[in-house]
Scaffold this active site. Structure first.
Site, PDB file in Angstrom:
ATOM      1  N   GLY A 130       0.784  -1.245   0.000  1.00  0.00           N
ATOM      2  CA  GLY A 130       0.000   0.000   0.000  1.00  0.00           C
ATOM      3  C   GLY A 130       0.806   1.280   0.000  1.00  0.00           C
ATOM      4  O   GLY A 130       0.407   2.264   0.622  1.00  0.00           O
ATOM      5  N   MET A 182      -4.714  -7.098  -6.419  1.00  0.00           N
ATOM      6  CA  MET A 182      -4.292  -8.209  -7.278  1.00  0.00           C
ATOM      7  C   MET A 182      -5.421  -9.163  -7.685  1.00  0.00           C
ATOM      8  O   MET A 182      -5.202 -10.360  -7.789  1.00  0.00           O
ATOM      9  CB  MET A 182      -3.159  -8.990  -6.588  1.00  0.00           C
ATOM     10  CG  MET A 182      -1.937  -8.153  -6.251  1.00  0.00           C
ATOM     11  SD  MET A 182      -1.267  -7.252  -7.655  1.00  0.00           S
ATOM     12  CE  MET A 182      -0.444  -8.590  -8.498  1.00  0.00           C
ATOM     13  N   ARG A 183      -6.617  -8.633  -7.902  1.00  0.00           N
ATOM     14  CA  ARG A 183      -7.719  -9.462  -8.396  1.00  0.00           C
ATOM     15  C   ARG A 183      -8.206  -8.900  -9.717  1.00  0.00           C
ATOM     16  O   ARG A 183      -8.349  -7.670  -9.863  1.00  0.00           O
ATOM     17  CB  ARG A 183      -8.917  -9.445  -7.425  1.00  0.00           C
ATOM     18  CG  ARG A 183      -8.641  -9.863  -6.017  1.00  0.00           C
ATOM     19  CD  ARG A 183      -8.141 -11.258  -5.850  1.00  0.00           C
ATOM     20  NE  ARG A 183      -9.051 -12.304  -6.323  1.00  0.00           N
ATOM     21  CZ  ARG A 183      -8.702 -13.585  -6.445  1.00  0.00           C
ATOM     22  NH1 ARG A 183      -7.478 -13.978  -6.150  1.00  0.00           N
ATOM     23  NH2 ARG A 183      -9.564 -14.477  -6.866  1.00  0.00           N
ATOM     24  N   LEU A 238     -11.063  -8.038 -12.220  1.00  0.00           N
ATOM     25  CA  LEU A 238     -12.457  -7.673 -11.986  1.00  0.00           C
ATOM     26  C   LEU A 238     -13.318  -8.061 -13.190  1.00  0.00           C
ATOM     27  O   LEU A 238     -12.864  -7.984 -14.338  1.00  0.00           O
ATOM     28  CB  LEU A 238     -12.545  -6.173 -11.723  1.00  0.00           C
ATOM     29  CG  LEU A 238     -11.806  -5.727 -10.446  1.00  0.00           C
ATOM     30  CD1 LEU A 238     -11.611  -4.222 -10.411  1.00  0.00           C
ATOM     31  CD2 LEU A 238     -12.534  -6.204  -9.193  1.00  0.00           C
ATOM     32  N   HIS A 290      -0.328   1.465 -12.981  1.00  0.00           N
ATOM     33  CA  HIS A 290       0.414   0.347 -13.555  1.00  0.00           C
ATOM     34  C   HIS A 290       1.889   0.745 -13.684  1.00  0.00           C
ATOM     35  O   HIS A 290       2.198   1.836 -14.171  1.00  0.00           O
ATOM     36  CB  HIS A 290      -0.160   0.005 -14.934  1.00  0.00           C
ATOM     37  CG  HIS A 290       0.508  -1.185 -15.548  1.00  0.00           C
ATOM     38  ND1 HIS A 290       0.301  -2.466 -15.075  1.00  0.00           N
ATOM     39  CD2 HIS A 290       1.397  -1.285 -16.564  1.00  0.00           C
ATOM     40  CE1 HIS A 290       1.036  -3.305 -15.792  1.00  0.00           C
ATOM     41  NE2 HIS A 290       1.711  -2.613 -16.691  1.00  0.00           N
TER      42      HIS A 290
HETATM   43  C1  GRF Z   1       2.682  -0.810  -7.788  1.00  0.00           C
HETATM   44  O1  GRF Z   1       3.870  -0.923  -8.510  1.00  0.00           O
HETATM   45  C2  GRF Z   1       1.515  -0.646  -8.700  1.00  0.00           C
HETATM   46  O2  GRF Z   1       1.814   0.057  -9.873  1.00  0.00           O
HETATM   47  C3  GRF Z   1       1.142  -2.062  -9.042  1.00  0.00           C
HETATM   48  O3  GRF Z   1       1.352  -2.778  -7.851  1.00  0.00           O
HETATM   49  C4  GRF Z   1       2.331  -2.116  -7.059  1.00  0.00           C
HETATM   50  C5  GRF Z   1       1.701  -1.852  -5.729  1.00  0.00           C
HETATM   51  O4  GRF Z   1       2.603  -1.264  -4.831  1.00  0.00           O
HETATM   52  N1  GRF Z   1      -0.191  -2.128  -9.560  1.00  0.00           N
HETATM   53  P1  GRF Z   1       2.076  -0.586  -3.510  1.00  0.00           P
HETATM   54  O5  GRF Z   1       1.241  -1.643  -2.790  1.00  0.00           O
HETATM   55  O6  GRF Z   1       1.265   0.608  -3.887  1.00  0.00           O
HETATM   56  O7  GRF Z   1       3.299  -0.228  -2.728  1.00  0.00           O
END
Ligand code: GRF
Length: 222
Positions: free
Chosen positions: A18, A97-98, A100, A116
């Site tokens: 996060g 990480m899901r 949708l 991303h």
């Molecule tokens: C980030 O690199 C984001 O771009 C990707 O997952 C990672 C999450 O990192 N979708 P965090 O949990 O915000 O530190």
């Protein structure tokens, strides 16, 4: 219905540490920031980001996907119930990480953002830094975009780029890209809630954005 002129009510969906969530919470605490982070939801009960959110005084909820097995819509209905309970107007995915379903994405069409770690449309999916290095790109970066049913494909709101060094590793690259992510996520959310982003023909048109004159040339030419 939210009051007119009230700061938009935003939920952040996470699965992990996060750090982007933290950057959004920090930005939203600034005076005049037009959005407020009123909820953080994690599908992972032990996500590090949950502790971070609580420490920052943001309400959290856990919506575990596991009890729903392969029924993704059931999981999303549980998510939606939580979002409705907090009168959420906008969602920011931040390391969520899901995948949708089109049902959920359709419900939040134009109101759900994702970050991303690559310059889309290059390197969709996972392991972007290792793949960027393997491809030998000289410029890499991050993208904030609206979420559409196809993964990592929606209208692009903001991007930030950096030069790849010859001795970069996925870890060193990730460490620099994440700093850019934190900058552009807060910027993109602000532009969206200010109503400055219009989606026209699958592209974002951003009112009054002057051309950026500085060029990034890699390797250096002078
Ligand atoms: C980030 O690199 C984001 O771009 C990707 O997952 C990672 C999450 O990192 N979708 P965090 O949990 O915000 O530190």
């Amino acid at each position: 219905m939210a009051k007119k002129g009230a700061r938009k009510r935003v939920a952040i969906l996470i699965s992990g540490r996060g750090s982007n969530m933290g950057a959004l919470i920090k930005a939203a605490k600034l005076k005049n920031y037009p959005a407020q982070i009123v909820l953080v939801i994690s599908n992972e009960p032990n996500a590090e980001g949950l502790k971070r959110a609580r420490k920052a005084g943001v309400p959290t909820a856990i919506v575990d996907h596991r009890p729903h097995g392969k029924n993704r819509e059931a999981f999303e209905r549980a998510l939606d119930t939580e979002l409705a309970r907090h009168k959420i107007e906008l969602i920011c995915l931040a390391g969520f990480m899901r995948l949708l379903t089109p049902w959920f994405v359709g419900r939040w069409n134009g109101s759900m953002l994702n970050i991303h770690p690559a310059l889309l449309p290059a390197f969709k999916g996972l392991d972007t830094h290792a793949r960027a290095l393997a491809a030998g790109v000289k410029i890499h970066g991050a993208t904030v975009h609206f979420v559409v049913p196809e993964m990592d494909s929606g209208p692009i709101i903001a991007q930030a780029a950096l030069g790849v060094a010859s001795n970069d590793t996925p870890v060193s690259l990730a460490a620099r890209v994440i700093k850019l992510e934190h900058r552009i996520y807060a910027l993109a959310l602000k532009l969206v809630v200010q109503g400055r982003v219009r989606i026209v023909g699958g592209r974002c048109m951003i009112g009054k954005s002057a051309p950026v004159k500085s060029a990034l040339v890699v390797p250096k030419d002078r």
